[in-house]
Motif scaffolding. Structure first.
Motif, short mmCIF file in Angstrom:
data_model
loop_
_atom_site.label_atom_id
_atom_site.label_comp_id
_atom_site.label_asym_id
_atom_site.label_seq_id
_atom_site.Cartn_x
_atom_site.Cartn_y
_atom_site.Cartn_z
N PHE A 194 0.78 -1.20 0.05
CA PHE A 194 -0.08 -0.02 -0.04
C PHE A 194 0.79 1.12 0.08
O PHE A 194 1.55 1.35 0.88
N ILE A 195 0.54 2.20 -0.91
CA ILE A 195 1.12 3.49 -1.05
C ILE A 195 0.47 4.48 -0.65
O ILE A 195 -0.67 4.84 -1.11
N GLN A 196 0.76 5.26 0.63
CA GLN A 196 -0.18 6.31 1.17
C GLN A 196 -0.05 7.58 0.51
O GLN A 196 1.48 8.03 0.47
N PHE A 197 -0.88 8.06 0.00
CA PHE A 197 -0.85 9.31 -0.68
C PHE A 197 -1.14 10.44 0.49
O PHE A 197 -2.21 10.97 0.80
N ASP A 198 -0.04 10.96 1.09
CA ASP A 198 -0.17 11.41 2.35
C ASP A 198 -0.15 13.15 2.23
O ASP A 198 0.88 13.56 2.31
N LEU A 199 -1.40 13.64 1.92
CA LEU A 199 -1.39 14.96 1.67
C LEU A 199 -0.94 16.14 2.91
O LEU A 199 -0.29 17.05 2.88
N ALA A 200 -1.32 15.34 4.09
CA ALA A 200 -0.91 16.14 5.32
C ALA A 200 0.51 16.22 5.37
O ALA A 200 1.05 17.04 5.88
N HIS A 201 1.23 15.10 4.95
CA HIS A 201 2.64 14.92 5.23
C HIS A 201 3.40 16.08 4.14
O HIS A 201 4.38 16.86 4.48
N PHE A 202 2.77 16.12 2.93
CA PHE A 202 3.26 16.95 1.98
C PHE A 202 3.09 18.54 2.59
O PHE A 202 3.98 19.41 2.31
N LYS A 203 2.12 18.72 3.12
CA LYS A 203 1.85 20.09 3.73
C LYS A 203 2.73 20.52 4.75
O LYS A 203 3.33 21.83 4.87
N VAL A 204 3.36 19.57 5.42
CA VAL A 204 4.35 19.73 6.47
C VAL A 204 5.41 20.22 5.91
O VAL A 204 6.45 21.01 6.28
N LEU A 205 5.94 19.55 4.69
CA LEU A 205 7.02 20.00 3.91
C LEU A 205 6.86 21.12 3.13
O LEU A 205 7.82 21.43 2.24
N ASN A 206 5.77 21.84 3.20
CA ASN A 206 5.42 22.97 2.55
C ASN A 206 5.27 22.77 1.03
O ASN A 206 5.82 23.68 0.18
N LEU A 207 4.98 21.78 0.81
CA LEU A 207 4.59 21.19 -0.75
C LEU A 207 3.21 21.69 -1.29
O LEU A 207 2.50 21.21 -0.58
N GLU A 208 3.07 22.35 -2.31
CA GLU A 208 1.87 22.75 -2.93
C GLU A 208 1.47 21.90 -3.76
O GLU A 208 2.16 21.27 -4.38
N MET A 209 0.17 21.62 -4.06
CA MET A 209 -0.32 20.89 -5.30
C MET A 209 -0.37 21.69 -6.61
O MET A 209 0.15 22.98 -6.50
N ALA A 210 -0.86 21.22 -7.60
CA ALA A 210 -0.97 21.96 -9.03
C ALA A 210 -1.83 23.18 -8.75
O ALA A 210 -2.34 23.09 -7.84
N LYS A 211 -1.64 24.04 -9.72
CA LYS A 211 -2.56 25.38 -9.66
C LYS A 211 -3.73 25.10 -9.58
O LYS A 211 -4.76 25.93 -9.26
#
Length: 236
Positions: A194-211
């Motif tokens: 299972f690969i978790q698509f962890d948006l909460a983790h991405f937010k912690v890393l200050n990564l934004e989604m596409a426009k």
């Protein structure tokens, strides 16, 4: 039952907000570039990616910056890779399944999947969804005989910038329960991960989604691919 009741109660708001989101969210194209080919050096490795718009690379302009290209970049120094991408914007699990049935029977070492967001937006119940997923994975096993299947979870949609509440909250409830069901299924399969698509983790890393606030950015694709590459290296 609670999810069903919440859906019924929120129908008026869902109709209004759904229309506004559809009207205001920019429609981004699928990433351009090769979806099939050979690259790299080392041990032979065949990879098939099946899925929806995220698998197709919506959010970046070229496949080299999408999941496929990022994954190849991670692996090409150690593996001689044959790769194939079959993905289409808007596809639900059932649509991905039907397109998979059109592919020829051949063996792939690794199959990677990305499906669920479009099922959530159509309010497919998690119970029905996991049944559809099981049919999808049964087809994958029969058609491709993979040594490893990497199932990407549904993104936590309540964290999508494009989705206002209560629409985002409800979609988050659906995606959370779908992930619970998928994780349990994957745990029962010895060659699945299972690969978790962890948006909460991405937010912690200050990564934004596409426009469009709905799809991965280049940086998120890279992290997603990095997690998959780590699993592949560990297995092969």
């Amino acid at each position: 039952m609670l999810l069903k009741l919440s859906t019924i109660a929120l129908i008026p708001a869902l109709i209004i907000q759904g229309y506004q989101v559809k009207k205001n969210t920019p429609r981004l194209p699928e990433a351009e570039g090769n979806r099939k080919g050979n690259i790299g050096q080392g041990k032979a490795l065949s990879i098939l990616i099946l899925g929806d718009s995220a698998a197709a690379g919506v959010g970046v302009e070229h496949q080299q910056d999408a999941l496929l290209g990022s994954l190849i970049h991670e692996l090409k120094q150690n593996f001689s890779i044959y790769y194939q991408l079959e993905a289409k914007t808007g596809d639900t699990t059932l649509q991905i399944l039907e397109r998979t049935k059109l592919l020829e029977h051949q063996q792939f070492d690794v199959v990677i999947t990305s499906a669920g967001v479009n099922d959530v937006t159509k309010l497919i119940s998690p119970k029905s969804w996991i049944k559809q997923q099981k049919r999808f994975y049964a087809e994958i096993e029969t058609r491709f005989s993979p040594l490893m299947i990497l199932a990407t979870g549904v993104p936590t949609m309540n964290l999508f910038p494009a989705l206002p509440n209560p629409l985002g909250w409800l979609f988050g409830q659906y995606s959370s329960e779908m992930n619970n069901q998928l994780a349990r299924f994957v745990d029962s399969k010895p060659n699945y991960q299972f690969i978790q698509f962890d948006l909460a983790h991405f937010k912690v890393l200050n990564l934004e989604m596409a426009k469009d606030g709905f799809h991965p950015s280049k940086e998120i694709y890279q992290l997603w691919a990095g997690e998959i590459a780590k699993k592949i290296r560990g297995h092969f």
